[in-house]
Design an enzyme around this catalytic site. Structure first.
Site, PDB file in Angstrom:
ATOM      1  N   LYS A 268      10.208  16.899  92.488  1.00 17.99           N
ATOM      2  CA  LYS A 268       8.711  17.478  91.389  1.00 17.99           C
ATOM      3  C   LYS A 268       9.342  18.270  90.852  1.00 17.99           C
ATOM      4  CE  LYS A 268       5.818  13.561  94.062  1.00 17.99           C
ATOM      5  NZ  LYS A 268       4.820  13.544  94.387  1.00 17.99           N
ATOM      6  N   ASP A 304      -0.176  12.237  90.794  1.00 22.53           N
ATOM      7  CA  ASP A 304      -0.712  12.382  91.666  1.00 22.53           C
ATOM      8  C   ASP A 304      -1.877  12.877  91.968  1.00 22.53           C
ATOM      9  OD1 ASP A 304       1.783  11.894  93.407  1.00 22.53           O
ATOM     10  OD2 ASP A 304       2.687  13.399  92.850  1.00 22.53           O
TER      11      ASP A 304
HETATM   12  P1  NAP Z   1       5.170  20.106 101.829  1.00 20.06           P
HETATM   13  O1  NAP Z   1       5.016  20.783 100.666  1.00 20.06           O
HETATM   14  O2  NAP Z   1       6.209  20.167 102.541  1.00 20.06           O
HETATM   15  O3  NAP Z   1       3.883  20.677 102.413  1.00 20.06           O
HETATM   16  C1  NAP Z   1       3.016  19.989 103.940  1.00 20.06           C
HETATM   17  C2  NAP Z   1       2.514  20.657 104.224  1.00 20.06           C
HETATM   18  O4  NAP Z   1       1.937  20.435 105.538  1.00 20.06           O
HETATM   19  C3  NAP Z   1       2.690  22.642 104.569  1.00 20.06           C
HETATM   20  O5  NAP Z   1       1.433  23.670 104.314  1.00 20.06           O
HETATM   21  C4  NAP Z   1       2.465  22.806 105.990  1.00 20.06           C
HETATM   22  O6  NAP Z   1       1.991  23.977 106.984  1.00 20.06           O
HETATM   23  C5  NAP Z   1       1.658  21.865 106.994  1.00 20.06           C
HETATM   24  N1  NAP Z   1       2.331  21.519 108.245  1.00 20.06           N
HETATM   25  C6  NAP Z   1       3.710  20.744 107.855  1.00 20.06           C
HETATM   26  N2  NAP Z   1       4.148  20.480 109.105  1.00 20.06           N
HETATM   27  C7  NAP Z   1       2.490  20.408 109.702  1.00 20.06           C
HETATM   28  C8  NAP Z   1       1.796  20.882 111.295  1.00 20.06           C
HETATM   29  N3  NAP Z   1       2.835  20.539 112.268  1.00 20.06           N
HETATM   30  N4  NAP Z   1       1.129  21.106 111.730  1.00 20.06           N
HETATM   31  C9  NAP Z   1       0.296  21.858 110.764  1.00 20.06           C
HETATM   32  N5  NAP Z   1       0.369  22.160 109.902  1.00 20.06           N
HETATM   33  C10 NAP Z   1       1.797  21.785 108.841  1.00 20.06           C
HETATM   34  O7  NAP Z   1       4.979  18.127 101.950  1.00 20.06           O
HETATM   35  P2  NAP Z   1       4.108  17.737 100.985  1.00 20.06           P
HETATM   36  O8  NAP Z   1       4.660  17.244  99.615  1.00 20.06           O
HETATM   37  O9  NAP Z   1       2.680  18.582 100.322  1.00 20.06           O
HETATM   38  O10 NAP Z   1       3.606  16.286 101.600  1.00 20.06           O
HETATM   39  C11 NAP Z   1       2.397  16.340 102.373  1.00 20.06           C
HETATM   40  C12 NAP Z   1       1.905  14.704 102.771  1.00 20.06           C
HETATM   41  O11 NAP Z   1       0.957  14.633 101.870  1.00 20.06           O
HETATM   42  C13 NAP Z   1       3.084  14.567 103.530  1.00 20.06           C
HETATM   43  O12 NAP Z   1       3.334  14.318 104.603  1.00 20.06           O
HETATM   44  C14 NAP Z   1       2.672  12.884 102.584  1.00 20.06           C
HETATM   45  O13 NAP Z   1       2.160  12.042 103.839  1.00 20.06           O
HETATM   46  C15 NAP Z   1       1.444  13.254 102.542  1.00 20.06           C
HETATM   47  N6  NAP Z   1       1.415  12.937 100.492  1.00 20.06           N
HETATM   48  C16 NAP Z   1       0.978  11.244 100.475  1.00 20.06           C
HETATM   49  C17 NAP Z   1       1.046  10.752  98.805  1.00 20.06           C
HETATM   50  C18 NAP Z   1       0.168   9.352  99.139  1.00 20.06           C
HETATM   51  O14 NAP Z   1       1.040   9.323  97.702  1.00 20.06           O
HETATM   52  N7  NAP Z   1      -0.717   9.102  99.854  1.00 20.06           N
HETATM   53  C19 NAP Z   1       1.987  11.262  98.202  1.00 20.06           C
HETATM   54  C20 NAP Z   1       2.119  12.245  98.537  1.00 20.06           C
HETATM   55  C21 NAP Z   1       2.904  13.161  99.603  1.00 20.06           C
HETATM   56  P3  NAP Z   1       3.011  25.484 107.011  1.00 20.06           P
HETATM   57  O15 NAP Z   1       3.335  26.028 105.076  1.00 20.06           O
HETATM   58  O16 NAP Z   1       3.018  26.418 107.562  1.00 20.06           O
HETATM   59  O17 NAP Z   1       4.645  24.790 106.560  1.00 20.06           O
END
Ligand code: NAP
Length: 461
Positions: A268, A304
């Site tokens: 992205k 999104d």
């Molecule tokens: P990302 O950029 O990797 O960010 C993940 C975030 O979650 C970071 O802030 C990370 O904290 C935190 N995190 C990861 N593991 C954790 C844990 N065990 N405990 C607490 N915090 C934790 O991922 P993203 O692209 O933002 O996506 C996040 C989630 O959104 C995805 O897993 C997905 O399920 C969901 N999503 C859904 C849709 C939809 O269409 N429904 C679309 C996009 C994403 P740190 O900064 O400390 O590492």
């Protein structure tokens, strides 16, 4: 042959359309002429007597009543702003958008007797309308052709060749098939794709779309978009680009003259370096999930954030907490700020929350700060609770009846957080809702058509 020519005034729709119809030996229909005939008045007179609204209502009736048989159809420039018109126009037809630069358009229409749509000067009106309409024009078209330096005859001959031969080359199609066969997509999907690519020899204007991601094998976008294209009778096929290298995906996309891409993890941000234009939302969020290719240019959009904003639209001005500070949290912060919410970003790594908060005018803190905020809305933008993970980022005691809890995680359909939220008397919104809304916005960007939410829900199963 069934083709629609659309575009701004002065791009040559009527003249090229008439010549094209002669070349193809099919009837020519001009929606403005049909409106004038039905009204017994000129477009100018209709605008004067009934205003633009009256004209658009007549135009809509004319478009809905166009004959289904072969023909060349030219529409007025404003027709494709209305998604219902686009739905009628696109069914079983190829839509070609004619473009021209602003000074060419000005030269071509300066002596026209057609009514002005604004009170601006001609040049300023052309600029303003082209800027505001560009994205809807792009969405509604299968192909884009620049007519600035071409005569109407050259344009007509070019479209005739396009309809007969398409754009892809045999060598590129072979190369694309090789790339798909080795990509790891399911055999049945690879076989179906091969059939579609081979079909280009009889159906050269079949358009390809797909999801670009790694992994993308479990994405539900391909079956959803295929059903949508089929329902709306659009000559298109949606596939899966599953490859760790975005540059290779883009190479294959060029080989197949791909029309649109859904972009997902991990591309992205990287895709933004390959765009000729992007919308303001991509720029603000720092991510792009939708790409349209037209006339050799790549246009980027972000849908999104709409998937997060729309289900929360009735809660404008609330106090919200977003858990996480990654890509999904950025889209959430942008969406909630667009709803004038007071937003606090809480993250495991506080520095990341702080950096994001600064970009979007939010407060920030660590996950432990949740108890001191008492928000109306909570958005989980961490992966906690995803599939085999049975954890919830919040405890039941953190929640209170009346809160709205939106978990962006969509596998499993009911996450531990959603279960806890329901048992605590909160309104729970699942990640599927985000997917449905962003997919709807993406389909609109891909086609100019508004698919009903219920249809998307049903097609997703
Ligand atoms: P990302 O950029 O990797 O960010 C993940 C975030 O979650 C970071 O802030 C990370 O904290 C935190 N995190 C990861 N593991 C954790 C844990 N065990 N405990 C607490 N915090 C934790 O991922 P993203 O692209 O933002 O996506 C996040 C989630 O959104 C995805 O897993 C997905 O399920 C969901 N999503 C859904 C849709 C939809 O269409 N429904 C679309 C996009 C994403 P740190 O900064 O400390 O590492």
């Amino acid at each position: 042959m069934n083709v629609v020519l659309t575009g701004f005034r002065g791009t040559g729709k009527t003249e090229s359309g008439r010549l094209l119809a002669r070349l193809l030996d099919v009837p020519f229909y001009d929606t403005d002429a049909l409106v004038e005939e039905e009204a017994g008045a000129t477009v100018h007179e209709i605008f004067e007597q009934e205003g633009e609204e009256g004209f658009r209502a007549r135009e809509k009736r004319a478009i809905a009543g166009l004959p289904r048989g072969p023909g060349v159809f030219a529409t007025g420039g404003g027709a494709v702003i209305d998604p219902e018109n686009v739905e009628h126009l696109r069914r079983g037809r190829t839509v070609v958008l004619l473009n021209a630069d602003e000074s060419t358009i000005e030269k071509r229409i300066q002596h026209s007797t057609r009514p002005a749509l604004t009170r601006m000067g001609l040049r300023a009106e052309i600029h303003a309308l082209m800027e505001s309409r560009r994205d809807v024009y792009l969405a509604a078209a299968d192909y884009c052709i620049d007519t600035s330096a071409r005569s109407a005859n050259e344009v007509a001959i070019g479209i005739k060749r396009l309809l007969a031969e398409g754009v892809t080359k045999e060598s590129g199609r072979r190369e694309a098939l090789r790339a798909f066969a080795g990509s790891g997509i399911h055999q049945s999907e690879a076989a179906e794709l091969a059939t579609m690519v081979k079909a280009l020899s009889e159906n050269p204007v079949l358009r390809f779309y797909g999801i670009a991601g790694y992994p993308s094998l479990h994405s539900r976008s391909p079956p959803l978009f295929r059903r949508l294209f089929s329902y709306f009778d659009i000559n298109a096929y949606y596939t899966r680009f599953h490859d760790p290298a975005l540059t290779r995906i883009l190479g294959t996309a060029r080989d197949l003259d791909v029309r649109g891409l859904s972009v997902t993890i991990p591309f992205k941000q990287e895709i933004m370096g390959h765009l000729d234009r992007m919308d303001a939302h991509c720029r603000a969020i720092g991510a792009c999930n939708t790409v349209l290719f037209c006339g050799g240019e790549a246009h980027g959009y972000n849908t999104d954030w709409l998937g997060i904003r729309d289900p929360l639209a009735s809660l404008r001005g609330s106090r919200a907490v977003v858990l996480g500070a990654g890509g999904a949290a950025a889209a959430a912060a942008y969406a909630l700020r667009a709803l004038e919410m007071e937003v606090t970003l809480l993250n495991r790594t506080v520095e990341r929350a702080e950096a994001l908060a600064e970009r979007f005018g939010c407060y920030h803190g660590s996950l432990r700060d949740f108890g001191s905020i008492r928000p109306d809305v909570v958005v989980n933008a961490t992966p906690v609770g995803m599939e085999s993970d049975t954890a919830s980022p919040l405890k039941k005691s953190d929640l209170a009846p009346g809160m709205t809890v939106f978990d962006l995680v969509y596998t499993p359909p009911e996450t531990p957080l959603i279960r806890i939220a329901r048992s605590a008397g909160c309104t729970a919104i699942t990640g599927k809702e985000m997917f449905i809304r962003q997919a709807r916005a993406q389909f609109r960007q891909f086609t100019g058509i508004d698919a009903p939410l219920e249809m998307i829900r049903e097609f997703l199963g």
